[in-house]
Design a protein around this motif. Structure first.
Motif, PDB file in Angstrom:
ATOM      1  N   ASN A   1       0.846  -1.189   0.000  1.00 53.71           N
ATOM      2  CA  ASN A   1       0.000   0.000   0.000  1.00 53.71           C
ATOM      3  C   ASN A   1       0.883   1.241   0.000  1.00 53.71           C
ATOM      4  O   ASN A   1       1.698   1.428   0.916  1.00 53.71           O
ATOM      5  CB  ASN A   1      -0.928   0.019   1.216  1.00 53.71           C
ATOM      6  CG  ASN A   1      -1.996  -1.054   1.142  1.00 53.71           C
ATOM      7  OD1 ASN A   1      -3.035  -0.873   0.536  1.00 53.71           O
ATOM      8  ND2 ASN A   1      -1.724  -2.194   1.764  1.00 53.71           N
TER       9      ASN A   1
ATOM     10  N   THR B   1       1.662  11.889  -3.975  1.00 55.57           N
ATOM     11  CA  THR B   1       0.982  13.148  -4.202  1.00 55.57           C
ATOM     12  C   THR B   1       1.018  13.483  -5.686  1.00 55.57           C
ATOM     13  O   THR B   1       1.914  13.066  -6.414  1.00 55.57           O
ATOM     14  CB  THR B   1       1.630  14.292  -3.402  1.00 55.57           C
ATOM     15  OG1 THR B   1       3.028  14.369  -3.711  1.00 55.57           O
ATOM     16  CG2 THR B   1       1.460  14.067  -1.916  1.00 55.57           C
TER      17      THR B   1
ATOM     18  N   THR C   1      -7.324   6.465  -6.157  1.00 59.51           N
ATOM     19  CA  THR C   1      -6.785   5.252  -5.549  1.00 59.51           C
ATOM     20  C   THR C   1      -6.885   4.115  -6.562  1.00 59.51           C
ATOM     21  O   THR C   1      -7.961   3.868  -7.120  1.00 59.51           O
ATOM     22  CB  THR C   1      -7.550   4.885  -4.269  1.00 59.51           C
ATOM     23  OG1 THR C   1      -7.440   5.963  -3.329  1.00 59.51           O
ATOM     24  CG2 THR C   1      -6.977   3.617  -3.632  1.00 59.51           C
TER      25      THR C   1
ATOM     26  N   SER D   1       1.333   5.604  -0.752  1.00 59.94           N
ATOM     27  CA  SER D   1       0.729   6.924  -0.847  1.00 59.94           C
ATOM     28  C   SER D   1       1.645   7.828  -1.647  1.00 59.94           C
ATOM     29  O   SER D   1       2.872   7.793  -1.480  1.00 59.94           O
ATOM     30  CB  SER D   1       0.498   7.526   0.541  1.00 59.94           C
ATOM     31  OG  SER D   1      -0.434   6.758   1.275  1.00 59.94           O
TER      32      SER D   1
ATOM     33  N   GLU E   1      -2.363   5.129  -3.710  1.00 56.76           N
ATOM     34  CA  GLU E   1      -3.252   6.263  -3.491  1.00 56.76           C
ATOM     35  C   GLU E   1      -2.521   7.535  -3.895  1.00 56.76           C
ATOM     36  O   GLU E   1      -1.491   7.885  -3.303  1.00 56.76           O
ATOM     37  CB  GLU E   1      -3.693   6.350  -2.034  1.00 56.76           C
ATOM     38  CG  GLU E   1      -4.654   7.490  -1.769  1.00 56.76           C
ATOM     39  CD  GLU E   1      -5.103   7.588  -0.315  1.00 56.76           C
ATOM     40  OE1 GLU E   1      -5.923   8.462  -0.016  1.00 56.76           O
ATOM     41  OE2 GLU E   1      -4.622   6.786   0.501  1.00 56.76           O
ATOM     42  N   ASN E   2      -3.023   8.219  -4.914  1.00 55.76           N
ATOM     43  CA  ASN E   2      -2.392   9.431  -5.440  1.00 55.76           C
ATOM     44  C   ASN E   2      -3.243  10.633  -5.039  1.00 55.76           C
ATOM     45  O   ASN E   2      -4.305  10.880  -5.600  1.00 55.76           O
ATOM     46  CB  ASN E   2      -2.258   9.333  -6.962  1.00 55.76           C
ATOM     47  CG  ASN E   2      -1.338  10.383  -7.527  1.00 55.76           C
ATOM     48  OD1 ASN E   2      -0.407  10.845  -6.873  1.00 55.76           O
ATOM     49  ND2 ASN E   2      -1.575  10.783  -8.760  1.00 55.76           N
ATOM     50  N   GLU E   3      -2.762  11.377  -4.060  1.00 53.89           N
ATOM     51  CA  GLU E   3      -3.540  12.465  -3.468  1.00 53.89           C
ATOM     52  C   GLU E   3      -3.423  13.742  -4.297  1.00 53.89           C
ATOM     53  O   GLU E   3      -2.321  14.151  -4.675  1.00 53.89           O
ATOM     54  CB  GLU E   3      -3.053  12.727  -2.039  1.00 53.89           C
ATOM     55  CG  GLU E   3      -3.812  13.805  -1.300  1.00 53.89           C
ATOM     56  CD  GLU E   3      -3.282  14.037   0.099  1.00 53.89           C
ATOM     57  OE1 GLU E   3      -3.955  14.748   0.869  1.00 53.89           O
ATOM     58  OE2 GLU E   3      -2.198  13.521   0.425  1.00 53.89           O
TER      59      GLU E   3
END
Length: 217
Positions: free
Chosen positions: A38, A42, A91, A40, A112-114
């Motif tokens: 998982n 940006t 996501t 994360s 997950e690309n914020e």
């Protein structure tokens, strides 16, 4: 004669037993694992999964990606998952698949690309034109705050629905509001957010004031 038959029978049993022991072990399929599954990231940044533990167990094989998205890819030599700046916000669940002639191993990975970032561009006061007449910037903060500068600052909040980004800001401390709503294009360099701005806290056609276009590298 009976003794000879017994000897031959025993010999065949011993031979069969020895043959079974000398047989080659059955081929084993690949094994694949990642220290983390998982991740994360940006918006407009790059990253990778790191080198996985990949063992072909003596067989020739290949590794591929199932359920891939534009901006996510896998190194087909060592199995490292990568994502680049063209990955749209959201996501994503993808599956790394290692396959050889003896079997297959799969690992599901989530990225997950914020959405966030500082966009620069301009706007005009004519919704029918795309010619930009004034400079502007929009700073989309990770906490959901939006700061719009058109020579002076407006502060508010932003939301995203797929590729549609909406920022509702006030330039007078919260008495009056302007809504900026545009479509985000991530598959280019730079990435563009283009749309219109409206009087009030909603994107209502009758309240349209002008056009805007901002970009981020």
């Amino acid at each position: 004669m009976k003794t000879l038959k017994l000897v031959l029978l025993l010999a065949s049993i011993v031979f069969a037993s020895c043959s079974d022991k000398d047989e080659e072990p059955a081929p084993v399929g690949p094994s694949l694992s990642y220290s983390e599954t998982n991740f994360s990231s940006t918006y407009r940044s790059t990253g990778n999964s790191g080198l996985p533990a990949l063992n072909w167990n003596g067989e020739v094989g290949n590794i591929s990606l199932s359920g891939g998205q534009h901006g996510i890819y896998i190194n087909d030599d060592n199995g490292t998952l990568h994502w680049n700046k063209y990955l749209a916000p959201g996501t994503y669940k993808v599956t790394a698949v290692a396959t050889n002639s003896s079997g297959q191993a799969t690992v599901e990975i989530e990225v997950e690309n914020e959405f966030m970032g500082y966009f620069e561009g301009g706007l005009n006061a004519n919704p029918a034109s795309t010619t930009l007449t004034n400079d502007m910037t929009i700073d989309f903060k990770a906490d959901g705050t939006a700061i719009v500068n058109v020579g002076f600052n407006g502060v508010g909040s932003w939301t995203r629905d797929e590729s549609t980004v909406t920022a509702v800001v006030s330039f007078d401390g919260g008495t009056n509001f302007i809504t900026f709503e545009g479509e985000l294009s991530s598959n280019s360099s730079p990435a563009w957010l283009k749309g219109f701005y409206y009087n009030g806290q909603q994107a209502i056609e009758a309240n349209k004031l002008g056009y805007f276009a901002v970009k981020i590298d």
